[in-house]
Design a protein around this motif. Structure first.
Motif, PDB file in Angstrom:
ATOM      1  N   LEU A 284      36.820 -33.288   4.173  1.00  0.00           N
ATOM      2  CA  LEU A 284      37.999 -33.390   5.031  1.00  0.00           C
ATOM      3  C   LEU A 284      37.771 -32.674   6.362  1.00  0.00           C
ATOM      4  O   LEU A 284      38.122 -33.195   7.432  1.00  0.00           O
ATOM      5  CB  LEU A 284      39.211 -32.792   4.314  1.00  0.00           C
ATOM      6  CG  LEU A 284      40.515 -32.705   5.135  1.00  0.00           C
ATOM      7  CD1 LEU A 284      40.999 -34.087   5.528  1.00  0.00           C
ATOM      8  CD2 LEU A 284      41.600 -31.973   4.347  1.00  0.00           C
ATOM      9  N   TYR A 287      35.507 -34.676   8.606  1.00  0.00           N
ATOM     10  CA  TYR A 287      36.273 -35.752   9.250  1.00  0.00           C
ATOM     11  C   TYR A 287      37.038 -35.202  10.449  1.00  0.00           C
ATOM     12  O   TYR A 287      37.050 -35.817  11.535  1.00  0.00           O
ATOM     13  CB  TYR A 287      37.244 -36.370   8.240  1.00  0.00           C
ATOM     14  CG  TYR A 287      38.374 -37.118   8.895  1.00  0.00           C
ATOM     15  CD1 TYR A 287      38.193 -38.411   9.372  1.00  0.00           C
ATOM     16  CD2 TYR A 287      39.629 -36.510   9.054  1.00  0.00           C
ATOM     17  CE1 TYR A 287      39.234 -39.090   9.996  1.00  0.00           C
ATOM     18  CE2 TYR A 287      40.664 -37.180   9.678  1.00  0.00           C
ATOM     19  CZ  TYR A 287      40.468 -38.465  10.148  1.00  0.00           C
ATOM     20  OH  TYR A 287      41.482 -39.129  10.771  1.00  0.00           O
ATOM     21  N   MET A 288      37.703 -34.062  10.248  1.00  0.00           N
ATOM     22  CA  MET A 288      38.471 -33.459  11.339  1.00  0.00           C
ATOM     23  C   MET A 288      37.563 -33.111  12.518  1.00  0.00           C
ATOM     24  O   MET A 288      37.924 -33.317  13.677  1.00  0.00           O
ATOM     25  CB  MET A 288      39.180 -32.199  10.843  1.00  0.00           C
ATOM     26  CG  MET A 288      40.130 -32.425   9.675  1.00  0.00           C
ATOM     27  SD  MET A 288      41.649 -33.232  10.147  1.00  0.00           S
ATOM     28  CE  MET A 288      42.475 -31.895  10.971  1.00  0.00           C
ATOM     29  N   ARG A 292      38.954 -35.929  14.636  1.00  0.00           N
ATOM     30  CA  ARG A 292      40.229 -35.341  15.061  1.00  0.00           C
ATOM     31  C   ARG A 292      40.034 -33.871  15.397  1.00  0.00           C
ATOM     32  O   ARG A 292      40.717 -32.991  14.885  1.00  0.00           O
ATOM     33  CB  ARG A 292      41.278 -35.486  13.940  1.00  0.00           C
ATOM     34  CG  ARG A 292      41.771 -36.914  13.736  1.00  0.00           C
ATOM     35  CD  ARG A 292      42.599 -37.390  14.921  1.00  0.00           C
ATOM     36  NE  ARG A 292      43.138 -38.719  14.708  1.00  0.00           N
ATOM     37  CZ  ARG A 292      42.545 -39.843  15.085  1.00  0.00           C
ATOM     38  NH1 ARG A 292      41.362 -39.798  15.692  1.00  0.00           N
ATOM     39  NH2 ARG A 292      43.121 -41.004  14.871  1.00  0.00           N
ATOM     40  N   TYR A 295      42.919 -31.460  16.323  1.00  0.00           N
ATOM     41  CA  TYR A 295      43.756 -30.831  15.300  1.00  0.00           C
ATOM     42  C   TYR A 295      43.203 -29.471  14.868  1.00  0.00           C
ATOM     43  O   TYR A 295      43.954 -28.638  14.356  1.00  0.00           O
ATOM     44  CB  TYR A 295      43.880 -31.727  14.071  1.00  0.00           C
ATOM     45  CG  TYR A 295      44.660 -33.006  14.298  1.00  0.00           C
ATOM     46  CD1 TYR A 295      45.599 -33.083  15.323  1.00  0.00           C
ATOM     47  CD2 TYR A 295      44.458 -34.123  13.503  1.00  0.00           C
ATOM     48  CE1 TYR A 295      46.312 -34.247  15.548  1.00  0.00           C
ATOM     49  CE2 TYR A 295      45.177 -35.299  13.712  1.00  0.00           C
ATOM     50  CZ  TYR A 295      46.095 -35.350  14.743  1.00  0.00           C
ATOM     51  OH  TYR A 295      46.810 -36.503  14.957  1.00  0.00           O
ATOM     52  N   SER A 301      48.890 -28.159  12.584  1.00  0.00           N
ATOM     53  CA  SER A 301      48.391 -29.398  11.980  1.00  0.00           C
ATOM     54  C   SER A 301      47.558 -29.088  10.742  1.00  0.00           C
ATOM     55  O   SER A 301      47.730 -29.708   9.685  1.00  0.00           O
ATOM     56  CB  SER A 301      47.561 -30.181  13.002  1.00  0.00           C
ATOM     57  OG  SER A 301      48.333 -30.528  14.122  1.00  0.00           O
ATOM     58  N   LEU A 305      48.433 -29.893   6.716  1.00  0.00           N
ATOM     59  CA  LEU A 305      47.490 -30.646   5.885  1.00  0.00           C
ATOM     60  C   LEU A 305      47.167 -29.899   4.595  1.00  0.00           C
ATOM     61  O   LEU A 305      47.298 -30.441   3.488  1.00  0.00           O
ATOM     62  CB  LEU A 305      46.207 -30.909   6.675  1.00  0.00           C
ATOM     63  CG  LEU A 305      46.164 -32.153   7.558  1.00  0.00           C
ATOM     64  CD1 LEU A 305      44.911 -32.145   8.405  1.00  0.00           C
ATOM     65  CD2 LEU A 305      46.207 -33.406   6.713  1.00  0.00           C
ATOM     66  N   LEU A 343      51.376 -36.860  12.436  1.00  0.00           N
ATOM     67  CA  LEU A 343      50.055 -36.868  13.048  1.00  0.00           C
ATOM     68  C   LEU A 343      49.640 -38.304  13.388  1.00  0.00           C
ATOM     69  O   LEU A 343      50.042 -38.828  14.402  1.00  0.00           O
ATOM     70  CB  LEU A 343      49.041 -36.183  12.123  1.00  0.00           C
ATOM     71  CG  LEU A 343      49.320 -34.689  11.825  1.00  0.00           C
ATOM     72  CD1 LEU A 343      48.262 -34.108  10.900  1.00  0.00           C
ATOM     73  CD2 LEU A 343      49.436 -33.882  13.095  1.00  0.00           C
ATOM     74  N   ARG A 346      45.188 -42.672  10.614  1.00  0.00           N
ATOM     75  CA  ARG A 346      43.849 -42.447  10.078  1.00  0.00           C
ATOM     76  C   ARG A 346      43.775 -41.134   9.308  1.00  0.00           C
ATOM     77  O   ARG A 346      43.223 -41.079   8.196  1.00  0.00           O
ATOM     78  CB  ARG A 346      42.814 -42.449  11.214  1.00  0.00           C
ATOM     79  CG  ARG A 346      41.377 -42.341  10.710  1.00  0.00           C
ATOM     80  CD  ARG A 346      40.393 -42.194  11.851  1.00  0.00           C
ATOM     81  NE  ARG A 346      40.330 -43.385  12.672  1.00  0.00           N
ATOM     82  CZ  ARG A 346      39.474 -43.537  13.692  1.00  0.00           C
ATOM     83  NH1 ARG A 346      38.654 -42.545  14.013  1.00  0.00           N
ATOM     84  NH2 ARG A 346      39.464 -44.643  14.389  1.00  0.00           N
ATOM     85  N   THR A 347      44.333 -40.089   9.890  1.00  0.00           N
ATOM     86  CA  THR A 347      44.348 -38.799   9.201  1.00  0.00           C
ATOM     87  C   THR A 347      45.200 -38.865   7.939  1.00  0.00           C
ATOM     88  O   THR A 347      44.875 -38.243   6.919  1.00  0.00           O
ATOM     89  CB  THR A 347      44.882 -37.698  10.129  1.00  0.00           C
ATOM     90  OG1 THR A 347      44.099 -37.680  11.325  1.00  0.00           O
ATOM     91  CG2 THR A 347      44.821 -36.338   9.466  1.00  0.00           C
ATOM     92  N   ALA A 351      43.718 -37.938   4.342  1.00  0.00           N
ATOM     93  CA  ALA A 351      44.356 -36.878   3.540  1.00  0.00           C
ATOM     94  C   ALA A 351      44.805 -37.412   2.185  1.00  0.00           C
ATOM     95  O   ALA A 351      44.731 -36.706   1.171  1.00  0.00           O
ATOM     96  CB  ALA A 351      45.545 -36.297   4.302  1.00  0.00           C
TER      97      ALA A 351
END
Length: 703
Positions: A284, A287-288, A292, A295, A301, A305, A343, A346-347, A351
């Motif tokens: 995760l 990915y961020m 992203r 974030y 944010s 999550l 948000l 995609r996120t 998640a």
């Protein structure tokens, strides 16, 4: 100075990394602690239905447990037949009471002979020797048809005694006066309250009685047979009978005991569970980092999550501990729903996948669980592309419920002929409850907003109501500014929709961006009716008045509870720009002097989001368009390009994630919309009179 800034950024980055690492570590640890401590999830079943899992083989010698109700019945029967309560006798009690009697009546009782007095003492001594039990215990003995004996312990010697031979305090008193030795003086002795010297000296021995009870219960076997290692317990398709059910329960208990008692296995299980969840959280974070990264700098944010994923993973583990059949009751889809709203899609999907993978570690049928939940999450995200009214939540919950039922039915019937709809009814009920719980998304959304500082579309819609609060005040006291704000909101929302920004947010921000003008509405041209108060002021004072509408707007917003997200539109809609009219006026008045532009510059900051940049462009263009002498495509295009190119050149958009392509799109939309707003109207023809018609005919005839 530059080096200090770099060092400060590095320190800030390290601190942020450490905070994130701590959050991940704590989240993973809490999830693992909540998970069942067994290597294999507990198997579930329903008596009378086919076994749909693979063939079950005994991993060791397993004792088949009896039905708990049968065991309880056998234990009650054994206690009824074999249990005897224990009592202990205390001879010192009798000695004390007899001594008290002799001391009280040492000088004798008038009318009672010395022989009778000694006889009373002897009778009391004899009664205490036999043992006196409490009156309440004696009554309970008589009412208990199954209790014929009690056991009296005297100096570690246990004596089995008939209940009917026991002496209670009342019976002892009666026996005292039934003795022939006191018969003559009985009338006098009855007045002496001799019952004061008759107290129980045989009391209930709870420790020995409980041990006796435990020994009897321990002799009742709790198992009815043995499953040998490698023996088949049940095969796929077999009907689950009561006997098979007890064998499956025995298997579950055996696995749990083995995992709990074996410290090495327990550490190994928890260790791999911790590693499994940690890997998922690391994915995760990757990915961020790659998709992203913005974030990562926004603590709220990340906090939302981790809080959502961890909370639902723990709740899922708790449900599995109590009853694994109810795993579909938990509305996991609330996670992607909230993240989609606050948000992005995609996120939200990422998640949701992370939440499902973590929850699946505690579930027995992992594949079917993941299939159903992924389907439900996808429907939830698609269903909440836009949320403008309450019914959207209800419809999304309905769609999710239908999707779960269809996907669950499909995966259950896929390659499994033994499955029937009757077998799935418990799961169907759980899915329907799940759908009902999804309706909690609406009230819970408000809590998430307040906890993490977000703002939902529903709240934006409520805040954009122009019939109440500060917006109503703006429309009444500064109608020109109000109309300007509406125009800016429409232009900005059109741009936002085209370039993928949040149109509802920028429209609401536009309604509030000029509320600071309420303090001095007549100092702004759109609210003036022929009188301009700036004619009596110096350029510096006028600039200060104009600039103050930003700080006044922030104060107004705080007083009326406007969220921070909308307050940022007030701060940034002019950025760090100049009040050029008054700056140029002052510069023309002092052509030879050096001019400090600070008194003429807005405090800023410059826009730091795409929506704020859109509002700045729309605000400046809409305000300037009112000063055009002629409205046509050429003049509007020249005005839009001049203003926005000037903003780009002055670096107003350097701190926000807007692209040149977005800016070009914004220019095009502004030109199109302003052209439509200010297009020339056709002149309506007048209705011709009879005289006009005759004159026109005469003119034609003359030609």
């Amino acid at each position: 100075m530059a080096m200090e800034n770099v060092n400060t950024e590095n320190v800030s980055g390290v601190i942020s990394f450490l905070k994130t690492t701590c959050i991940i570590f704590v989240s993973v640890t809490l999830i693992v602690l909540a998970m069942p401590n067994t290597e294999r999830p507990r198997l579930t079943y329903e008596v009378g239905n086919p076994w749909t899992n693979p063939q079950l083989i005994s991993p060791g010698e397993i004792l088949i447990q009896k039905d708990p109700k049968v065991v309880e019945q056998e234990q009650q029967e054994a206690l009824k037949n074999d249990y005897l309560p224990y009592y202990s006798i205390n001879h010192k009690t009798g000695e004390t009471q007899i001594k008290a009697f002799l001391e009280k009546y040492g000088e004798g009782i008038p009318g009672v002979s010395a022989y009778c007095m000694q006889s009373v003492a002897d009778i009391l001594s004899n009664l205490y020797e036999q043992g006196i039990i409490p009156q309440n215990d004696y009554i309970s003995f008589l009412n208990n048809d199954t209790l014929s004996y009690i056991i009296v312990v005297d100096n570690k010697i246990a004596d089995k005694k008939l209940v009917r031979e026991c002496i209670s305090t009342k019976k002892a008193y009666e026996m005292l006066f039934q003795d022939k030795r006191v018969e003559k003086e009985k009338a006098i002795l009855l007045k002496c309250n001799l019952n004061d010297f008759i107290v129980p000296n045989v009391t209930f021995d709870s420790k020995r009685s409980e041990q006796a009870r435990h020994d009897i219960l321990a002799m009742i076997p709790t198992n009815s047979g043995i499953i040998k290692p490698g023996q088949e317990i049940i095969n796929r398709g077999d009907i689950i009978t009561e006997d098979k059910a007890r064998m499956i329960d025995s298997y579950n208990a055996f696995v749990e005991v083995q995992s709990t008692n074996n410290t090495y296995d327990l550490i190994k299980t928890n260790g791999f569970q911790w590693l499994y969840v940690m890997i998922i959280y690391i994915l995760l974070m990757l990915y961020m980092q790659f998709f992203r990264s913005d974030y990562l700098t926004k603590r709220r944010s990340l906090n939302m999550l981790f809080c959502l994923i961890t909370s639902f993973a723990i709740l899922n583990a708790i449900i599995v501990r109590f009853d694994p059949r109810n795993i579909f009751i938990l509305p996991i889809c609330l996670v992607p729903m909230f993240i989609r709203v606050f948000l992005d899609s995609r996120t939200a999907f990422m998640a949701h996948i992370v939440t499902i993978l973590v929850c699946a570690a505690a579930v027995s049928d992992r594949f079917e669980y993941m299939f159903v939940q992924i389907t439900a999450g996808f429907v939830a995200i698609c269903g909440l592309r836009t949320i403008s009214k309450r019914s959207k939540m209800f419809l999304t919950a309905l769609y999710i419920t239908i999707a779960c039922i269809i996907s669950y039915t499909t995966i259950k019937f896929l390659g499994n002929k033994e499955v029937t709809f009757d077998l799935l009814k418990h799961s169907y009920i759980a899915i329907v409850i799940n759908g009902i719980l999804l309706l909690l998304a609406y009230p819970l959304m408000f809590i998430v907003e307040r906890l993490f500082g977000f703002i939902s579309p529903v709240t934006l819609i409520e805040l954009s109501d122009t019939n109440r609060g500060i917006l109503r005040e703006l429309s009444e006291r500064a109608p020109g500014t109000f109309q300007h704000s509406i125009m800016v909101g429409n232009l900005a929302a059109a741009i936002a929709s085209e370039i993928g920004a949040k149109s509802l947010m920028v429209r609401t921000g536009a309604l509030y961006h000029d509320i600071g003008k309420l303090r001095r509405p007549t100092f702004f041209t759109e609210n003036q009716a022929g009188i301009n108060p700036h004619t009596r002021l110096t350029p510096q004072v006028s600039a200060r008045v104009i600039i103050s509408h930003v700080t006044d707007g922030i104060e107004k917003a705080k007083e009326n509870g406007v969220p921070d997200v909308l307050r940022n539109f007030i701060l940034t809609h002019h950025g760090k720009g100049l009040t050029k009219y008054f700056y140029n006026t002052y510069k023309n008045e002092h052509p030879d002097g050096e001019i400090d532009d600070a008194p003429f510059r807005y405090p800023g900051p410059n826009p730091f989001s795409k929506e704020q940049a859109i509002l700045m462009m729309a605000d400046a263009v809409e305000a300037a368009s009112r000063s055009l002498q002629q409205y046509n495509e050429e003049t509007i295009t020249a005005l839009v390009n001049k203003i926005i190119d000037s903003q780009v050149a002055e670096g107003y958009f350097n701190e926000c994630p807007i692209t040149f392509r977005d800016i070009a799109t914004a220019k095009r939309i502004l030109i199109e919309r302003l052209g439509a707003i200010y297009h020339p109207r056709i002149q309506y023809p007048e209705v011709a009179t009879k005289k006009d018609t005759e004159d026109e005919k005469t003119e034609i005839d003359d030609l």
